[in-house]
Design an enzyme around this catalytic site. Structure first.
Site, mmCIF file in Angstrom:
data_model
loop_
_atom_site.group_PDB
_atom_site.id
_atom_site.type_symbol
_atom_site.label_atom_id
_atom_site.label_comp_id
_atom_site.label_asym_id
_atom_site.label_seq_id
_atom_site.Cartn_x
_atom_site.Cartn_y
_atom_site.Cartn_z
ATOM 1 N N LYS A 112 40.226 43.157 33.361
ATOM 2 C CA LYS A 112 39.989 42.442 34.634
ATOM 3 C C LYS A 112 41.029 42.867 35.666
ATOM 4 C CE LYS A 112 40.746 37.815 35.128
ATOM 5 N NZ LYS A 112 41.832 37.778 36.127
ATOM 6 N N GLU A 114 42.225 42.308 39.861
ATOM 7 C CA GLU A 114 42.115 41.414 41.020
ATOM 8 C C GLU A 114 41.978 42.230 42.304
ATOM 9 O OE1 GLU A 114 45.380 38.666 41.189
ATOM 10 O OE2 GLU A 114 45.020 37.922 39.163
ATOM 11 N N GLU A 181 37.670 32.581 41.873
ATOM 12 C CA GLU A 181 38.663 31.514 41.678
ATOM 13 C C GLU A 181 38.920 30.758 42.980
ATOM 14 O OE1 GLU A 181 42.153 32.765 39.546
ATOM 15 O OE2 GLU A 181 43.227 30.905 39.984
#
Ligand code: KIV
Length: 264
Positions: A112, A114, A181
């Site tokens: 993952k 960002e 998020e």
């Protein structure tokens, strides 16, 4: 236990079956989570805060994520394990590939990263080399100092449009999963509808394809503070196994998150 794969996750989105995800950092919890219906485990760089006691995630290294990924994988062969790429470990496509390889060798199924459009070339290179990628948009904690704190993102129209464009660009580049998020629920729904890949929310309302929480938030021990988007399932159930089972059941049935956990 059936092995979870990128194909089964995509089928779950198509069938509108909610995906259950949690962070985990060791073998015992990974096994418990798999036994209680969790499908994805994220070895998050949140470990810099919840395990190491830091104020943010920036000090976490690739070797630390690799160590915890190895521990998690030892606890379950069936879970889909996503390993976080730490701050500054994917500044160039080449650096991203080298560090992602370390995490895949440690037992991850996916890494993952960002960020939005600036990651396109890295995502293309990673997927070309056989490394599946999860994107992460919204409140991306590695950028906490750019945001000026852990703040809800995507609240104005320009930011929201940019996030939708970023999500589509990540998918086009090859990302096969996306985490959103701390963004308004309406924006999370728009993004989830705009892409074919499964979208997992945390503080993004109930309309995403699945939910994730930091495991310490689920049991109410994150430095004495429970974020608005989380819930102390341990307080409700009285023991760890039932707390995870309740979380898993509530995500599947759509009863978690509720309106009290959303941002508008
Ligand atoms: O590091 C982490 O635990 C995460 C989740 C909050 C999605 O990125």
């Amino acid at each position: 236990m059936t092995k979870i794969t990128v194909s089964s996750l995509r089928k779950m989105k198509q069938a509108k079956e909610k995906i259950v995800a949690l962070t985990a950092y060791d073998a015992s919890f990974a096994k418990l989570f798999a036994d209680q219906g969790v499908e994805i485990v994220l070895v998050g760089d949140s470990l810099g805060m919840v395990l190491q006691g830091g104020e943010d995630t920036l000090s976490v290294t690739t070797d630390e994520i690799a160590y915890h990924t190895r521990c998690v994988r030892a606890g379950s062969k069936s879970l889909f394990v996503v390993a976080d790429m730490p701050f500054m470990s994917y500044s160039t496509p080449q650096q991203a590939c080298e560090n992602a390889a370390t995490l895949m060798r440690a037992g991850a199924n996916m890494v993952k990263l960002e960020g939005g459009e600036w990651l396109i070339e890295s995502i293309q290179k990673l997927t070309q080399q056989g490394i599946p990628v999860c994107g992460h948009l919204g409140l991306t904690p590695q950028s906490v100092h750019v945001f000026g704190g852990f703040k809800i993102q995507g609240r104005d129209n320009e930011q929201a449009q940019k996030m939708i464009a970023d999500a589509k660009a990540l998918e086009k580049a090859g990302a096969q999963l996306l985490v959103l998020e701390c963004i308004p629920s309406a924006l999370a729904k728009l993004i989830s509808d705009a892409v074919l890949i499964p979208v997992i929310g945390i503080g993004a309302g109930k309309e995403t394809d699945g939910q994730i929480l930091v495991m310490h938030d689920l049991v109410g021990i994150s430095a004495g503070y429970i974020p608005k988007f989380s819930k102390n399932f341990l307080a409700e159930t009285g023991n760890m196994v039932d707390a995870v089972k309740k979380y898993s059941d509530d995500v599947k049935s759509g009863s978690f998150p509720g309106p009290e956990h959303e941002f508008n």
